[in-house]
Design a protein around this motif. Structure first.
Motif, PDB file in Angstrom:
ATOM      1  N   GLU A 258       0.810  -1.243  -0.003  1.00  0.00           N
ATOM      2  CA  GLU A 258      -0.106   0.103  -0.013  1.00  0.00           C
ATOM      3  C   GLU A 258       0.843   1.133  -0.019  1.00  0.00           C
ATOM      4  N   VAL A 259       0.556   2.230  -0.951  1.00  0.00           N
ATOM      5  CA  VAL A 259       1.522   3.422  -1.079  1.00  0.00           C
ATOM      6  C   VAL A 259       0.732   4.531  -0.954  1.00  0.00           C
ATOM      7  N   GLU A 260       1.426   5.927  -0.650  1.00  0.00           N
ATOM      8  CA  GLU A 260       0.920   6.793  -0.450  1.00  0.00           C
ATOM      9  C   GLU A 260      -0.172   7.863  -1.564  1.00  0.00           C
ATOM     10  N   ALA A 261       0.428   7.675  -2.762  1.00  0.00           N
ATOM     11  CA  ALA A 261      -0.281   8.661  -3.873  1.00  0.00           C
ATOM     12  C   ALA A 261       0.086   7.920  -5.336  1.00  0.00           C
ATOM     13  N   CYS A 262      -0.712   8.573  -5.997  1.00  0.00           N
ATOM     14  CA  CYS A 262      -0.893   7.906  -7.318  1.00  0.00           C
ATOM     15  C   CYS A 262      -1.471   9.178  -8.203  1.00  0.00           C
ATOM     16  N   GLY A 263      -0.624   9.720  -8.842  1.00  0.00           N
ATOM     17  CA  GLY A 263      -1.234  10.801  -9.713  1.00  0.00           C
ATOM     18  C   GLY A 263      -2.215  10.292 -10.883  1.00  0.00           C
ATOM     19  N   ASN A 264      -1.833   9.481 -11.558  1.00  0.00           N
ATOM     20  CA  ASN A 264      -2.689   8.965 -12.576  1.00  0.00           C
ATOM     21  C   ASN A 264      -3.967   8.312 -12.122  1.00  0.00           C
ATOM     22  N   ALA A 265      -4.132   7.768 -11.103  1.00  0.00           N
ATOM     23  CA  ALA A 265      -5.244   7.020 -10.316  1.00  0.00           C
ATOM     24  C   ALA A 265      -6.027   8.187 -10.065  1.00  0.00           C
ATOM     25  N   THR A 266      -5.426   9.108  -9.239  1.00  0.00           N
ATOM     26  CA  THR A 266      -6.254  10.214  -8.898  1.00  0.00           C
ATOM     27  C   THR A 266      -7.203  10.935  -9.862  1.00  0.00           C
ATOM     28  N   ARG A 267      -6.577  10.851 -11.040  1.00  0.00           N
ATOM     29  CA  ARG A 267      -7.301  11.396 -12.449  1.00  0.00           C
ATOM     30  C   ARG A 267      -8.294  10.714 -12.658  1.00  0.00           C
ATOM     31  N   ALA A 268      -7.998   9.178 -12.831  1.00  0.00           N
ATOM     32  CA  ALA A 268      -8.903   8.262 -13.028  1.00  0.00           C
ATOM     33  C   ALA A 268     -10.109   8.099 -12.078  1.00  0.00           C
TER      34      ALA A 268
ATOM     35  N   HIS B 239     -15.555   9.845 -10.270  1.00  0.00           N
ATOM     36  CA  HIS B 239     -16.501  10.611  -9.668  1.00  0.00           C
ATOM     37  C   HIS B 239     -17.463  11.649 -10.422  1.00  0.00           C
ATOM     38  N   GLY B 240     -16.917  12.196 -11.242  1.00  0.00           N
ATOM     39  CA  GLY B 240     -17.580  13.242 -12.280  1.00  0.00           C
ATOM     40  C   GLY B 240     -17.676  14.434 -11.803  1.00  0.00           C
ATOM     41  N   ALA B 241     -17.126  14.976 -10.717  1.00  0.00           N
ATOM     42  CA  ALA B 241     -17.336  16.379 -10.269  1.00  0.00           C
ATOM     43  C   ALA B 241     -15.978  16.546  -9.520  1.00  0.00           C
ATOM     44  N   ALA B 242     -15.642  17.924  -9.056  1.00  0.00           N
ATOM     45  CA  ALA B 242     -14.765  18.288  -8.248  1.00  0.00           C
ATOM     46  C   ALA B 242     -14.648  17.551  -7.046  1.00  0.00           C
ATOM     47  N   ALA B 243     -13.642  16.971  -6.471  1.00  0.00           N
ATOM     48  CA  ALA B 243     -13.642  16.107  -5.106  1.00  0.00           C
ATOM     49  C   ALA B 243     -12.344  16.333  -4.472  1.00  0.00           C
ATOM     50  N   ARG B 244     -12.500  16.436  -3.025  1.00  0.00           N
ATOM     51  CA  ARG B 244     -11.496  16.389  -2.230  1.00  0.00           C
ATOM     52  C   ARG B 244     -11.292  15.114  -1.846  1.00  0.00           C
ATOM     53  N   ILE B 245      -9.991  14.591  -2.062  1.00  0.00           N
ATOM     54  CA  ILE B 245      -9.709  13.147  -1.895  1.00  0.00           C
ATOM     55  C   ILE B 245      -8.727  12.861  -0.713  1.00  0.00           C
ATOM     56  N   GLU B 246      -9.111  11.999   0.105  1.00  0.00           N
ATOM     57  CA  GLU B 246      -8.124  11.765   1.314  1.00  0.00           C
ATOM     58  C   GLU B 246      -7.115  10.634   0.771  1.00  0.00           C
ATOM     59  N   THR B 247      -5.887  10.626   0.933  1.00  0.00           N
ATOM     60  CA  THR B 247      -5.078   9.722   0.907  1.00  0.00           C
ATOM     61  C   THR B 247      -3.879   9.591   1.717  1.00  0.00           C
ATOM     62  N   LEU B 248      -3.296   8.380   1.702  1.00  0.00           N
ATOM     63  CA  LEU B 248      -2.140   8.325   2.805  1.00  0.00           C
ATOM     64  C   LEU B 248      -1.216   9.370   2.499  1.00  0.00           C
ATOM     65  N   GLY B 249      -0.754  10.019   1.413  1.00  0.00           N
ATOM     66  CA  GLY B 249      -0.133  11.093   1.294  1.00  0.00           C
ATOM     67  C   GLY B 249      -0.666  12.536   1.528  1.00  0.00           C
TER      68      GLY B 249
ATOM     69  N   ILE C 245      -6.934  17.607  -4.478  1.00  0.00           N
ATOM     70  CA  ILE C 245      -8.102  17.897  -5.253  1.00  0.00           C
ATOM     71  C   ILE C 245      -8.137  17.744  -6.639  1.00  0.00           C
ATOM     72  N   ALA C 246      -9.245  16.886  -7.137  1.00  0.00           N
ATOM     73  CA  ALA C 246      -9.451  16.437  -8.618  1.00  0.00           C
ATOM     74  C   ALA C 246     -10.258  17.144  -9.141  1.00  0.00           C
ATOM     75  N   THR C 247     -10.382  17.855 -10.178  1.00  0.00           N
ATOM     76  CA  THR C 247     -11.176  18.717 -10.794  1.00  0.00           C
ATOM     77  C   THR C 247     -11.504  18.443 -12.477  1.00  0.00           C
ATOM     78  N   PRO C 248     -12.533  17.980 -12.997  1.00  0.00           N
ATOM     79  CA  PRO C 248     -12.586  17.640 -14.479  1.00  0.00           C
ATOM     80  C   PRO C 248     -12.492  18.959 -15.139  1.00  0.00           C
ATOM     81  N   THR C 249     -11.754  18.996 -16.418  1.00  0.00           N
ATOM     82  CA  THR C 249     -11.444  20.317 -17.130  1.00  0.00           C
ATOM     83  C   THR C 249     -11.588  19.976 -18.596  1.00  0.00           C
ATOM     84  N   GLY C 250     -11.432  20.814 -19.196  1.00  0.00           N
ATOM     85  CA  GLY C 250     -11.885  20.615 -20.721  1.00  0.00           C
ATOM     86  C   GLY C 250     -10.664  19.569 -21.231  1.00  0.00           C
TER      87      GLY C 250
END
Length: 276
Positions: free
Chosen positions: A74-84, A89-99, A103-108
């Motif tokens: 188990e690891v602290e962070a994954c940028g690609n997974a956060t985008r996925a 989720h389909g909307a802006a979200a504050r995501i808790e991770t071990l790291g 904040i992930a936000t859909p954009t154009g």
């Protein structure tokens, strides 16, 4: 009882996502641990992925994301997974991770992720002992004087003339497991090709050579900026494709890139020797 999953990827870095946030009240999950994660990640006998992602309720954010590498760690962070996950989720979200919170936000242009601030402190990487993390006095064959940074998880970055000339299949695991890195480390080899462009290959801790690594792109861009090699907005091109990285004046890192849902399915945990 069958368990539903979503298969996703970010530039070819692929994930099996299990949603335990309560959206499927009839679905129970077995305890997700290293054995379970490695079984699902196996590309021959499981579903197959670089990382297993588990979404859970959170008191700190909109939900919690747990990340398990293909070897079950188990690891602290994954940028690609956060985008996925942001796409799912389909909307802006504050995501808790071990790291920490991201904040992930859909954009154009895909999904933008606020990754937080980098740390260069030797004990935050962490390293086994104190040293200058901006030009580490260490070497592994032709890979010399790297920079180390923690962007939610630990990275070491080597700037070279040609990343594709480096035998990452051999040197990657050697550096990942070196005693200098007590929590192991992600290994990046990169070439700066312009003031706004970097080419990158990554040996990912617990997963091996990967087509893309979002935190690796962030760490490498920040390392190049710290050394004055590039400007504060760059495109980092990995084997799977490009990511846009910005280091804002307030110290925060923003990563923007695509994410894709591949397919959905279900599995019987009993096939993996697991019981609910």
């Amino acid at each position: 009882m069958r368990i539903e999953f979503t298969k996703m990827h970010g530039l070819g870095n692929d994930f099996v996502v299990l949603d335990a946030r309560g959206a499927n009240p009839g679905q129970a999950l077995p305890a997700v641990d290293a054995t379970f994660a490695a079984a699902l990640a196996d590309r021959h006998t499981g579903i197959g992925c670089d990382q297993l992602i588990l979404l859970e309720p959170s008191d700190l954010g909109d939900f919690r994301m747990r990340i398990f590498n293909a070897d079950g760690s188990e690891v602290e962070a994954c940028g690609n997974a956060t985008r996925a996950v942001g796409l799912l989720h389909g909307a802006a979200a504050r995501i808790e991770t071990l790291g920490g919170l991201v904040i992930a936000t859909p954009t154009g242009g895909g999904i933008s992720v606020e990754m937080g601030k980098p740390s260069f402190d030797w004990n935050a990487i962490p390293l086994a002992y104190a040293m200058d993390t901006h030009a580490m006095p260490v070497a592994w064959e032709e890979l010399v004087n790297p920079i180390a940074v923690n962007v939610g998880n630990p990275h070491v970055i080597f700037f070279v003339e040609d990343p594709h000339a480096i035998d990452m299949a051999r040197l990657g695991p050697l550096i990942e497991t070196d005693p200098l890195f007590p929590d192991r480390v992600n290994v990046n080899v990169a070439a700066v090709t312009a003031r706004d462009a970097i080419t990158l290959r990554v040996w990912e801790r617990g997963a091996g050579l990967t087509r893309a690594c979002g935190t690796g792109a962030c760490a490498t861009a920040i390392g190049a900026m710290k050394r004055g090699l590039v400007d504060r907005r760059v495109t980092v091109t990995l084997p799977g494709g490009p990511l846009a990285i910005e280091w804002r004046e307030d110290g925060g890192i923003v990563m923007t890139g695509p994410a894709t849902e591949s397919f959905r399915g279900s599995f019987d945990p009993a096939h993996y020797g697991l019981a609910i």
